[in-house]
Design a protein around this motif. Structure first.
Motif, mmCIF file in Angstrom:
data_model
loop_
_atom_site.group_PDB
_atom_site.id
_atom_site.type_symbol
_atom_site.label_atom_id
_atom_site.label_comp_id
_atom_site.label_asym_id
_atom_site.label_seq_id
_atom_site.Cartn_x
_atom_site.Cartn_y
_atom_site.Cartn_z
ATOM 1 N N UNK A 80 0.941 -1.338 -0.259
ATOM 2 C CA UNK A 80 0.322 0.088 -0.090
ATOM 3 C C UNK A 80 0.827 0.733 0.205
ATOM 4 N N UNK A 81 1.757 1.347 0.632
ATOM 5 C CA UNK A 81 2.302 2.609 1.403
ATOM 6 C C UNK A 81 3.384 2.498 -0.667
ATOM 7 N N UNK A 82 3.295 4.051 -0.713
ATOM 8 C CA UNK A 82 4.379 4.476 -2.240
ATOM 9 C C UNK A 82 5.566 3.775 -2.583
ATOM 10 N N UNK A 83 6.329 4.084 -3.164
ATOM 11 C CA UNK A 83 7.232 3.969 -3.847
ATOM 12 C C UNK A 83 8.511 4.618 -3.324
ATOM 13 N N UNK A 84 7.990 5.672 -2.995
ATOM 14 C CA UNK A 84 8.878 6.584 -2.344
ATOM 15 C C UNK A 84 9.381 6.999 -0.875
ATOM 16 N N UNK A 144 11.326 5.260 2.260
ATOM 17 C CA UNK A 144 13.293 5.089 2.094
ATOM 18 C C UNK A 144 13.401 4.537 3.357
ATOM 19 N N UNK A 145 13.157 5.016 4.551
ATOM 20 C CA UNK A 145 13.886 4.302 5.116
ATOM 21 C C UNK A 145 14.076 2.884 5.752
ATOM 22 N N UNK A 146 12.555 2.594 5.481
ATOM 23 C CA UNK A 146 12.264 0.834 5.623
ATOM 24 C C UNK A 146 12.631 0.310 5.033
ATOM 25 N N UNK A 147 13.626 0.921 3.809
ATOM 26 C CA UNK A 147 13.988 -0.314 2.724
ATOM 27 C C UNK A 147 15.917 -0.213 3.542
ATOM 28 N N UNK A 148 16.739 0.900 4.413
ATOM 29 C CA UNK A 148 17.307 0.442 4.623
ATOM 30 C C UNK A 148 18.211 -0.741 6.505
ATOM 31 N N UNK A 171 21.256 19.144 -4.107
ATOM 32 C CA UNK A 171 21.139 17.642 -4.412
ATOM 33 C C UNK A 171 20.191 17.421 -6.157
ATOM 34 N N UNK A 172 20.868 16.975 -6.629
ATOM 35 C CA UNK A 172 20.237 16.479 -8.076
ATOM 36 C C UNK A 172 19.187 15.560 -7.814
ATOM 37 N N UNK A 173 18.956 14.483 -7.102
ATOM 38 C CA UNK A 173 17.874 13.325 -7.062
ATOM 39 C C UNK A 173 16.564 14.447 -6.869
ATOM 40 N N UNK A 174 17.040 15.014 -5.591
ATOM 41 C CA UNK A 174 15.772 15.791 -5.315
ATOM 42 C C UNK A 174 15.023 17.032 -6.117
ATOM 43 N N UNK A 175 16.125 17.727 -7.175
ATOM 44 C CA UNK A 175 16.154 18.753 -7.820
ATOM 45 C C UNK A 175 15.155 17.992 -9.041
#
Ligand code: PMP
Length: 413
Positions: free
Chosen positions: A7-11, A13-17, A149-153
């Protein structure tokens, strides 16, 4: 499949690490639903300077809720807000000789940055804002425009508002004549550079990789701003509330910014609250000109007041933060000296182990997690392991965490 993946969006992040499901937390310790304990060297990305559920703050919060204190009140006057403002003036502003009006711009750090950028443009009638390489100021479009930050931009999807990027201190390894080149551009009608409204800077870039600005560089920047009537905005969202030692991270440089952004640890309890501090002569907002539903988080005012009373009535926390920071810096330096391709930088309890080979930082943080230690990466290539424990971490916890971290780093040389 777990509800998170389903259910949670692919965005996310912390839960992956840190692939577990956390349940409870006290001080510098977090526990997952299976009862595994983790030592926290991350402190909510700087939002938990006093640790998880600090008892003095919890007592005040529970008392406030038990007597049905106002929880939501837009920006109405409340007793909780009055106590916070009085305490903030008595324990933070007055002892430092600072004179600021306080705006509550919304719940998050990005809200404070947005209000600062808008106000600077309104005060000066000018548009561009200068920011720095590797800066991070938040994810809303105005804050993103001044983020390096290029990725965030890249995630913005639309053109970002006009901003000018300058190299942060040491970007060219000290080979750059400080500010002279920039001042020349400002004065040259042929440079194509419109006079900026403001400069926004972090004294230590947290997300950008623990890049530390020297006090003399900050003083030079402050003088440059004064010479050209540009407002100096210090974004103290991550480095404020004692992270680098003093309550405000700019105190060491002896500068007085025109506008200060504070959030993260100001509530002391991980509750959303942010402040924009404005020199009185710049507080030209019209009533209601910058509003929002969650401007006054009253439970957060209660914990913020208790945090100031508990931790900022004297300089004990500042002194212990500087001592612990030096301790970590020494340990990391020994670790770097004993291996290849590592260096150390930081101030107070924001310390970073920088890896020449970027992917080693992520591997070290993953190995730390496997040993029960939470460490986050930062920097444009995620090449820095960021050591940012709660300021209240005990010596025994710090010693244990540093040993676990050293073991994790050595395991993936
Ligand atoms: N400024 C700085 C320096 C930050 O570190 C952050 C968050 N990491 C922000 C602004 C944005 O704060 P928030 O995530 O609460 O919007």
């Amino acid at each position: 499949m777990e509800i998170f993946e389903a259910l949670e969006s692919e965005v996310r992040s912390y839960c992956r690490g840190w692939p577990t499901v956390f349940d409870t937390a006290t001080g510098s310790s977090m526990t997952d639903e299976d009862g595994n304990a983790y030592l926290d060297f991350f402190a909510g990305a700087g939002a938990l300077n006093y640790g998880h559920n600090p008892p003095e703050l919890k007592r005040e919060l529970l008392g406030y809720l038990a007597r049905d204190g106002v929880t939501h009140g837009l920006d109405m006057s409340t007793t909780a807000k009055r106590r916070f403002l009085e305490t903030f003036r008595r324990l933070v502003l007055a002892p430092r000789g600072l004179d600021y009006k306080v705006q509550f711009p919304g719940p998050t750090g990005a809200n404070s940055v947005e209000s600062a950028l808008k106000l600077a443009r309104k005060v000066t009638g000018r548009e561009p804002v200068v920011s720095f390489t590797n800066a991070f100021h938040g994810m809303s479009l105005g804050a993103l425009a001044v983020t390096g930050n290029a990725m965030k931009r890249g995630g913005a999807g639309v053109p970002l508002a006009h901003a000018v990027t300058m190299p942060f201190d040491n970007y060219f390894d000290g080979r750059m004549p400080d500010f002279l080149w920039f001042e020349r551009l400002l004065l040259d009608s042929g440079s194509g550079l419109d006079l900026p409204a403001a400069v926004i800077v972090e004294t230590v870039q947290g997300e950008g990789g623990i890049n530390v600005a020297r006090p003399e560089w900050l003083r030079g920047l402050s003088e440059l701003c004064a010479r050209h009537d540009m407002l100096l905005i210090v974004d103290d969202v991550q480095m404020g509330c004692g992270r680098t030692g003093p309550f405000f991270s700019f105190e060491e440089a002896g500068i007085t910014p025109d506008i200060v952004c504070l959030s993260k640890s100001i509530s002391g309890y991980g509750l959303p609250l942010s402040l924009t501090l404005i020199k009185p002569e710049h507080d030209i907002w019209e009533p209601g000109e910058h509003n929002g539903t969650f401007r006054g988080n009253n439970p957060a005012f209660v914990t913020a007041t208790a945090a100031l009373e508990t931790f900022w009535a004297d300089d004990a926390l500042e002194r212990s933060t500087l001592a612990k920071g030096e301790w970590i810096n020494n340990e990391l330096s020994a670790l770097a000296a004993g291996g290849e391709g590592m260096s150390v930088r930081g101030r107070g309890l924001a310390q970073g182990l920088v890896f020449e080979q970027a992917d080693r930082a992520g591997k070290a943080c993953r190995a730390a997690f496997d040993r029960g230690l939470l460490v986050e990466t930062s920097g444009p290539e995620s090449e820095v392991a960021k050591i940012m424990p709660a300021l209240t971490i005990t010596d025994a916890e710090l010693e244990r965490g540093l040993a676990l971290f050293a073991d994790a780093v050595r395991s993936c040389q």
